[in-house]
Design an enzyme around this catalytic site. Structure first.
Site, PDB file in Angstrom:
ATOM      1  N   SER A 173      37.661  31.566  25.286  1.00  0.00           N
ATOM      2  CA  SER A 173      37.330  32.425  26.422  1.00  0.00           C
ATOM      3  C   SER A 173      37.187  33.877  25.993  1.00  0.00           C
ATOM      4  O   SER A 173      36.309  34.598  26.467  1.00  0.00           O
ATOM      5  CB  SER A 173      38.417  32.305  27.499  1.00  0.00           C
ATOM      6  OG  SER A 173      38.511  30.978  27.970  1.00  0.00           O
TER       7      SER A 173
ATOM      8  N   HIS B 127      27.632  43.392  30.991  1.00  0.00           N
ATOM      9  CA  HIS B 127      29.059  43.110  30.896  1.00  0.00           C
ATOM     10  C   HIS B 127      29.737  43.693  32.125  1.00  0.00           C
ATOM     11  O   HIS B 127      29.341  44.740  32.633  1.00  0.00           O
ATOM     12  CB  HIS B 127      29.643  43.755  29.636  1.00  0.00           C
ATOM     13  CG  HIS B 127      31.126  43.952  29.699  1.00  0.00           C
ATOM     14  ND1 HIS B 127      31.712  45.176  30.017  1.00  0.00           N
ATOM     15  CD2 HIS B 127      32.156  43.085  29.508  1.00  0.00           C
ATOM     16  CE1 HIS B 127      33.023  45.046  30.003  1.00  0.00           C
ATOM     17  NE2 HIS B 127      33.330  43.791  29.710  1.00  0.00           N
TER      18      HIS B 127
ATOM     19  N   SER C 278      36.167  38.575  33.875  1.00  0.00           N
ATOM     20  CA  SER C 278      35.392  39.205  32.802  1.00  0.00           C
ATOM     21  C   SER C 278      34.115  38.413  32.596  1.00  0.00           C
ATOM     22  O   SER C 278      34.153  37.179  32.535  1.00  0.00           O
ATOM     23  CB  SER C 278      36.208  39.240  31.514  1.00  0.00           C
ATOM     24  OG  SER C 278      35.489  39.906  30.484  1.00  0.00           O
TER      25      SER C 278
END
Length: 300
Positions: free
Chosen positions: A263, A102, A88
């Site tokens: 995270s 993203h 991610s």
């Protein structure tokens, strides 16, 4: 498959962080390797206060154990063991002329009491969030997404583009988070696609990320901007934060499975504004962006 995909995202993390360090020219990613008490762990890499990138993270994780009760309800199953791994990333550039990006690529397995795999699927995508709209950048990003999809199925791009527009929708604001890209989930083996085929597709999309994003950064990172434009960027970042904390399933999954909080929340930008009842000026570039966000566009 889980070993194969974990090896893939470990290598992809190296490729992406190395290239982004090259693009920034100053900042380096800090790495934290962490373990999850219930099983598994991850490798978090974060960059801050760079020449180009104000904050960004490119993280991988591989976690396993008992499926939490909240996730049992989400998947409509009873007690089960699970394994989940993925990469991610979120990159917040310093300049409001450079878009936030993203991306996420993930794999999930679920097991019965005997350890037999009863379900497995891939998910992921990549999407762009500009603060000022350069149409050629939106077209470029979507074209790279389409190219990756078309190598596997010509129906994938229109389907996953629409799913992206639907998913990254700030319903409480009635506007999109950005100008979209791809979003796919629960990609399971079926009559047309084996699980290996889905791996190949997800890897194709992941491998296309740098080609989709880096040329846009290189084109825009030297453009001038003023304090007013920076304020607009921070106001729009507020909407980004709202989506991640209110609607995003990945954030929810991390919180519900006792993931590493630093995270999970690395996606949040360092400087944000919430201005009461803010509206851009009529006919301004800022208003042009809002018009697009209120009605997703077909870019290609």
């Amino acid at each position: 498959m889980k070993a194969k995909f974990l090896n893939y995202i470990e290598n992809l993390q190296d490729q992406i962080t190395s290239k982004l360090e090259e693009v920034d020219g100053v900042a380096l990613f800090r790495e934290d390797v962490w373990e999850r008490t219930e099983g598994g762990g991850g490798r978090t890499r974060v960059v801050e206060n760079g020449q180009v990138f104000e904050k960004g993270g490119v993280n991988i994780s591989a976690v396993h154990g008992k499926l939490p009760e909240a996730m049992q309800k989400m998947f409509n199953v009873g007690e089960a063991d699970f394994f989940a791994c993925g990469l991610s990333l979120v990159i917040h550039p310093k300049s409001p002329m450079v878009p936030t990006v993203h991306a996420n690529w993930r794999y999930f397995e679920m097991y019965d009491n005997d350890g037999k795999t009863i379900n497995s699927w891939f998910g992921g995508g990549q999407d762009l969030t500009p603060y000022y709209l350069f149409e050629e950048d939106a077209i470029h990003f979507h074209q790279i997404c389409k190219n990756a999809c078309d190598k596997h199925n010509p129906d994938f791009y229109p389907k996953f583009k629409t799913q992206c527009d639907d998913y990254f929708w700030n319903a409480h604001r009635n506007e999109a988070r950005g100008i979209g890209g791809l979003f796919f989930d629960y990609c399971k083996a079926n009559d047309n696609m084996k699980i290996e085929d889905w791996f190949n597709f997800v890897a194709e999309v992941g491998n296309s990320f740098l080609e989709a994003y880096v040329p846009i950064v290189e084109k825009r990172k030297h453009l001038d901007y003023n304090e007013s434009q920076r304020n607009w960027q921070e106001i729009r970042r507020g909407r980004y934060v709202e989506f991640n904390l209110v609607h995003d399933k990945g954030t929810l999954f991390g919180l519900k499975t006792n993931g590493r909080i630093e995270s999970i929340l690395m996606s949040l930008p360092p400087h944000v504004q919430w201005v009461y009842d803010h509206h851009p000026k009529f006919g301004s570039p800022e208003e042009d962006l809002i018009k697009v966000l209120m009605s997703p566009r077909k870019w290609i």
